[in-house]
Design an enzyme around this catalytic site. Structure first.
Site, PDB file in Angstrom:
ATOM      1  N   GLY A   1       0.807  -1.206   0.000  1.00  0.00           N
ATOM      2  CA  GLY A   1       0.000   0.000   0.000  1.00  0.00           C
ATOM      3  C   GLY A   1       0.848   1.266   0.000  1.00  0.00           C
ATOM      4  O   GLY A   1       0.524   2.251  -0.673  1.00  0.00           O
ATOM      5  N   ASP A   2       1.946   1.240   0.745  1.00  0.00           N
ATOM      6  CA  ASP A   2       2.864   2.378   0.762  1.00  0.00           C
ATOM      7  C   ASP A   2       3.510   2.575  -0.605  1.00  0.00           C
ATOM      8  O   ASP A   2       3.704   3.710  -1.062  1.00  0.00           O
ATOM      9  CB  ASP A   2       3.951   2.165   1.814  1.00  0.00           C
ATOM     10  CG  ASP A   2       3.381   1.720   3.147  1.00  0.00           C
ATOM     11  OD1 ASP A   2       2.320   2.260   3.539  1.00  0.00           O
ATOM     12  OD2 ASP A   2       3.973   0.833   3.785  1.00  0.00           O
TER      13      ASP A   2
END
Length: 299
Positions: A250-251
């Site tokens: 997600g990052d």
């Protein structure tokens, strides 16, 4: 310039075992020690994509020294506040038939440490971007996100927020430039279950109506959705590949989106690059590289 803030960074100790058995000794067949924390992951991937950033946050103790050494080795410009009490947490991630995580508590951050962080944020201004993401240690007030956004209000800073539940919803009145929940986090906020991209769209629009300018929803194997500030809605399935490690995906999506937007000014390209970066990290035991992202985008 892009800045990232990680309030509760970590050393991530990742191990694999054939079978995890409680109450006895387990021998590992693989181990890796990585700098951890959502904002730190964003900074690493941005660097891999050719875009420098500065990682802000806190560190303490011998584990804090190790964290900063790993960040330097990764080419990250880290400017962390050195906290006197406690130590940078260690998060143990045990990968077997099932994945188990044991996350440390984090630092004992004093008011003067917060003041030191704020002084580092005071240099931000027009055309800078700030990514705030991840959990807040229990020694910090629960409104830390709002305090940061209130302090930077009116300076022209584009703020990106990647957090869960109240941490995210409470900052929406400050009109963050981008928020990036996943479909489960978005569903939790509105009390629904969201499984398909079409189901996500109306709730992403609701988050936009609550204040977010752009809403990027990552959905692991289902791909993702972007409800953009220009009114367009973009959807895409995920790239094909074998998931090796979901930590940091997600990052990486946030970093890819920012890199794509800086390079092209196109929300559509930024969206594609974000999804490709997220998949590239998920398909390997390291965070996404430029060549991996470009390969997935071409396919």
């Amino acid at each position: 310039m892009i800045f990232t803030v990680t309030f509760n960074p970590s050393l991530d100790y990742i191990v694999r075992v054939d079978e995890m058995r409680l109450g006895t000794i387990n021998r590992t067949n693989y181990e890796q020690l990585l700098p951890g924390g959502k904002g730190i992951n964003v900074s690493i991937v941005l660097g891999n994509l050719g875009h420098p950033s500065r990682a802000l946050g806190f560190s303490a103790g011998v584990t804090g020294v190790a964290l900063e050494k790993l960040l330097a080795d990764a080419g990250v410009d880290a400017d962390l506040v050195h906290v006197k009490e406690g130590f940078t947490r260690i998060n143990a991630k045990v990968k077997a038939v099932e994945e188990t995580e044991l996350n440390g508590q984090g630092l004992r951050i004093a008011p003067e440490d917060v003041d030191a962080l704020f002084s580092k944020l005071d240099v931000l201004g027009q055309d800078d971007t700030l990514v705030i993401s991840g959990s807040v240690p229990n020694t910090l007030p629960s409104d830390m996100y709002e305090q940061v956004m209130e302090r930077l209000a009116g300076r022209g800073v584009r703020i990106v927020v990647d957090a869960e539940r109240d941490l995210l919803t409470r900052v929406l009145p400050y009109r963050p430039f981008l928020v990036k929940p996943n479909n489960h986090e978005l569903g939790d906020i509105f009390g629904v279950t969201l499984k398909t991209r079409d189901e996500v769209v109306p709730y992403a629009r609701r988050m936009q109506e609550m204040g977010a300018q752009n809403v990027l929803v990552s959905m692991a194997g289902e791909g993702g959705v972007l409800v953009a500030a220009d009114g367009q809605v973009y959807q895409s399935p995920a790239a094909k590949g074998t998931v090796v490690n979901s930590v940091g995906a997600g990052d990486s999506c946030v970093a890819g989106f920012l890199a794509g937007l800086m390079e092209t000014g196109s929300y559509q390209t930024a969206f594609r690059m974000g999804l490709a970066a997220g998949s590239a990290s998920a398909f390997s035991d390291h965070l996404a590289t430029r060549s991996e992202v470009e390969d997935l985008m071409s396919r």
